[in-house]
Design an enzyme around this catalytic site. Structure first.
Site, PDB file in Angstrom:
ATOM      1  N   GLU A   1       0.851  -1.200   0.000  1.00 55.49           N
ATOM      2  CA  GLU A   1       0.000   0.000   0.000  1.00 55.49           C
ATOM      3  C   GLU A   1       0.879   1.239   0.000  1.00 55.49           C
ATOM      4  O   GLU A   1       1.875   1.297   0.725  1.00 55.49           O
ATOM      5  CB  GLU A   1      -0.898   0.090   1.253  1.00 55.49           C
ATOM      6  CG  GLU A   1      -1.975  -0.949   1.338  1.00 55.49           C
ATOM      7  CD  GLU A   1      -2.888  -0.764   2.543  1.00 55.49           C
ATOM      8  OE1 GLU A   1      -3.040   0.381   3.020  1.00 55.49           O
ATOM      9  OE2 GLU A   1      -3.431  -1.770   3.004  1.00 55.49           O
TER      10      GLU A   1
HETATM   11  P1  P53 Z   1      -7.726   5.580   4.801  1.00 56.21           P
HETATM   12  C1  P53 Z   1      -3.990   4.497   9.361  1.00 56.21           C
HETATM   13  C2  P53 Z   1      -2.668   4.744   9.029  1.00 56.21           C
HETATM   14  C3  P53 Z   1      -2.100   4.128   7.930  1.00 56.21           C
HETATM   15  C4  P53 Z   1      -2.857   3.251   7.179  1.00 56.21           C
HETATM   16  O1  P53 Z   1      -6.395   4.720   4.869  1.00 56.21           O
HETATM   17  C5  P53 Z   1      -4.159   2.978   7.519  1.00 56.21           C
HETATM   18  C6  P53 Z   1      -4.740   3.605   8.603  1.00 56.21           C
HETATM   19  C7  P53 Z   1      -6.160   3.333   8.965  1.00 56.21           C
HETATM   20  O2  P53 Z   1      -6.967   4.354   8.488  1.00 56.21           O
HETATM   21  O3  P53 Z   1      -4.931   2.084   6.869  1.00 56.21           O
HETATM   22  C8  P53 Z   1      -4.543   1.497   5.648  1.00 56.21           C
HETATM   23  O4  P53 Z   1      -8.714   4.756   4.057  1.00 56.21           O
HETATM   24  C9  P53 Z   1      -5.437   0.312   5.429  1.00 56.21           C
HETATM   25  C10 P53 Z   1      -6.451   0.507   4.350  1.00 56.21           C
HETATM   26  C11 P53 Z   1      -6.829   1.960   4.269  1.00 56.21           C
HETATM   27  C12 P53 Z   1      -5.590   2.736   3.833  1.00 56.21           C
HETATM   28  O5  P53 Z   1      -4.507   2.514   4.714  1.00 56.21           O
HETATM   29  O6  P53 Z   1      -8.101   5.800   6.214  1.00 56.21           O
HETATM   30  O7  P53 Z   1      -4.745  -0.897   5.231  1.00 56.21           O
HETATM   31  O8  P53 Z   1      -7.534  -0.355   4.593  1.00 56.21           O
HETATM   32  O9  P53 Z   1      -7.898   2.245   3.433  1.00 56.21           O
HETATM   33  C13 P53 Z   1      -5.821   4.223   3.705  1.00 56.21           C
HETATM   34  O10 P53 Z   1      -7.378   6.829   4.061  1.00 56.21           O
END
Ligand code: P53
Length: 476
Positions: free
Chosen positions: A374
């Site tokens: 990611e």
């Molecule tokens: P969203 C926090 C910090 C880093 C990654 O996040 C995180 C989170 C939780 O919010 O989550 C991951 O959608 C996660 C995904 C998520 C993505 O990062 O809050 O593995 O499910 O959607 C982005 O912007």
């Protein structure tokens, strides 16, 4: 030549609950994501007692990938994806989580989905538990505070390893297992582990206990995978936000080191099969008596992961303060703003160099292959009349990160398997439940209130990423 290896796994990443929708179709049960309402930046998602009338639960429909996956995968193929990271919704396979037999309709859905990927030569990369455990396991068992969850998870893992062993080679056990280091807030304990805390409960040891059971479950799953088919590769999945000292004052440095210890010990257990000494000492100092058996210790040793999958969005910074003489890390209080980097509209610190630093940090500590599963830029996009989106800011973010990733590989010698940007098609934000925090190369016509046609269109970044993949990272 970009210096990335032949067969580098370029692709995109999503999670079942954030895009599938169809929350009750094919016999699916309710997951923890199904009882979370929509929030916003600074407004926490509400975790309701079951599904209540009149509330907005954005994951119930999400972007309807459940019905539209063929068209979406076709678009991924058009970009040239070599792999596609998603998760198997546990509740499609075991709707309640504690059944003995799996749900065939759910298994069939993922057979069809994986076949569709393989048709285009796209390798599925699969997470077993991505913030979507069965809600029944929360209400009946208290989530991962209960040792019984180990058996339920391992049963689920064995069923899907067996069923998909010839379609899926790359697996990960628990998505961002270390988010729950932030046990002060309700979000991470609930999404990671199905934990709901009683008012006034001492949260910290409960988090360590739940994480321990998950680490044992992960190790048993790794072992089972090898027994089912030795060619399967199973990784862990860590949320990497490297924590910098705000200054070079020695105590700021120590504070940063302690913070890294508290957020990343999970990786030590996954990779080495043992708890780091600093954490055992910390348990002693705090008087935490955890249920860790000799059998657990043996299991951890026998189920070390094959690779480290991780997310990277941002770096953090911290500093020592006079009221914290032990330099203990509290994620809700210890983080400070880094004056050297910009922030996204959601306050996430944008730091491409931090990705190179993180790759080196992981490699120095563990010498295991790494997989960036990611990375991405959540931003507000403006849809033009012709369906296009000029998301140059997203291209800028991703190209700067890929450039640093290449330095880690080419100049520093890190062993990197692939790169799958997050939310390669717009989906429901995990943290806020919003649609308007968009990450995709593909725009999805849906707003925060759930209005829209769900139509897909290509953003400017779509063609940009296509050319990145075609040139194996040469043309950014
Ligand atoms: P969203 C926090 C910090 C880093 C990654 O996040 C995180 C989170 C939780 O919010 O989550 C991951 O959608 C996660 C995904 C998520 C993505 O990062 O809050 O593995 O499910 O959607 C982005 O912007």
């Amino acid at each position: 030549m970009s210096g990335l290896k032949e067969g580098f796994l370029w692709g995109g990443a999503v999670a079942a609950h954030q895009l599938e929708g169809g929350w009750q179709e094919g016999g699916k049960g309710a997951s923890v994501a199904d009882v979370m309402t929509a929030g916003a930046h600074g407004v926490a998602r509400e975790i309701t007692d079951g599904v209540l009338p009149g509330k907005n639960y954005p994951n119930h429909e999400a972007i309807d990938f459940y019905h539209r996956y063929k068209d979406d995968i076709k678009l991924f193929a058009e970009m040239g994806y070599k792999c596609f990271r998603t998760s198997i919704a546990w509740t499609r396979i075991f709707p309640l989580g504690d059944e003995l037999e799996p749900n065939e309709a759910g298994l069939q859905f993922y057979d069809d989905l994986f076949d569709e990927c393989l048709k285009y030569g796209i390798e599925p990369v699969i997470t077993l538990s991505h913030f979507e455990m069965p809600y029944h396991l929360v209400t009946e068992y208290g989530g991962w505070r209960n040792r019984k969850l180990i058996d339920f998870f391992v049963r689920f893992a064995k069923v899907v390893f067996t069923r998909y062993q010839h379609k899926v080679k790359y697996w990960m056990t628990f998505n961002e297992i270390n988010n729950q280091a932030n046990y002060h807030e309700d979000f991470a304990p609930f999404t990671n582990s199905g934990l709901k805390y009683a008012p006034g409960e001492d949260r910290e040891p409960v988090m360590y206990q739940a994480a321990h059971y998950e680490l044992v479950a992960s190790a048993l799953a790794v072992k089972a995978a090898k027994e089912i088919n030795p060619s399967l590769l199973v990784g862990c999945m860590i949320a990497m936000c490297p924590i910098y000292p705000l200054s070079c004052a020695p105590n700021d440095m120590m504070m940063a080191m302690n913070a890294m210890h508290r957020r990343y010990w999970f990786t030590d257990v996954h990779v080495r099969g043992t708890y780091p000494q600093h954490l055992l000492k910390y348990f002693e100092r705090r008087g935490f008596k955890l249920d860790i058996t000799d059998e657990d210790r043996a299991a951890l040793k026998q189920g070390c992961v094959d690779y480290i999958g991780f997310s990277y969005y941002m770096s953090f910074a911290t500093k020592a303060t006079a009221d914290n003489p032990q330099l203990d890390y509290d994620e809700t209080k210890s983080l400070v703003s880094n004056p050297h980097v910009q922030k996204s509209d959601w306050g996430w610190q944008i730091d491409p160099v931090g990705l190179r630093y993180s790759l080196n940090w992981f490699w120095d500590h563990y010498q295991l292959p790494l997989f960036i599963v990611e990375n991405g830029f959540g931003a507000i996009d403006v849809l033009e009349k012709d369906g296009s989106v000029d998301d140059q800011y997203r291209i800028d973010y991703l190209s700067a990160h890929i450039a640093e990733m290449k330095k880690a590989v080419v100049e520093d010698g890190v062993d990197l398997m692939g790169y799958t940007p997050w939310g390669c098609i717009d989906l429901v934000s995990a943290g806020t439940g919003e649609m308007k925090k968009r990450y995709g190369f593909i725009y999805v016509d849906k707003d925060n209130e759930g209005n829209g046609t769900l139509a897909r269109s290509r953003k400017k970044s779509f063609n940009w990423y296509k050319q990145v993949i075609a040139s194996n990272g040469e043309q950014l």
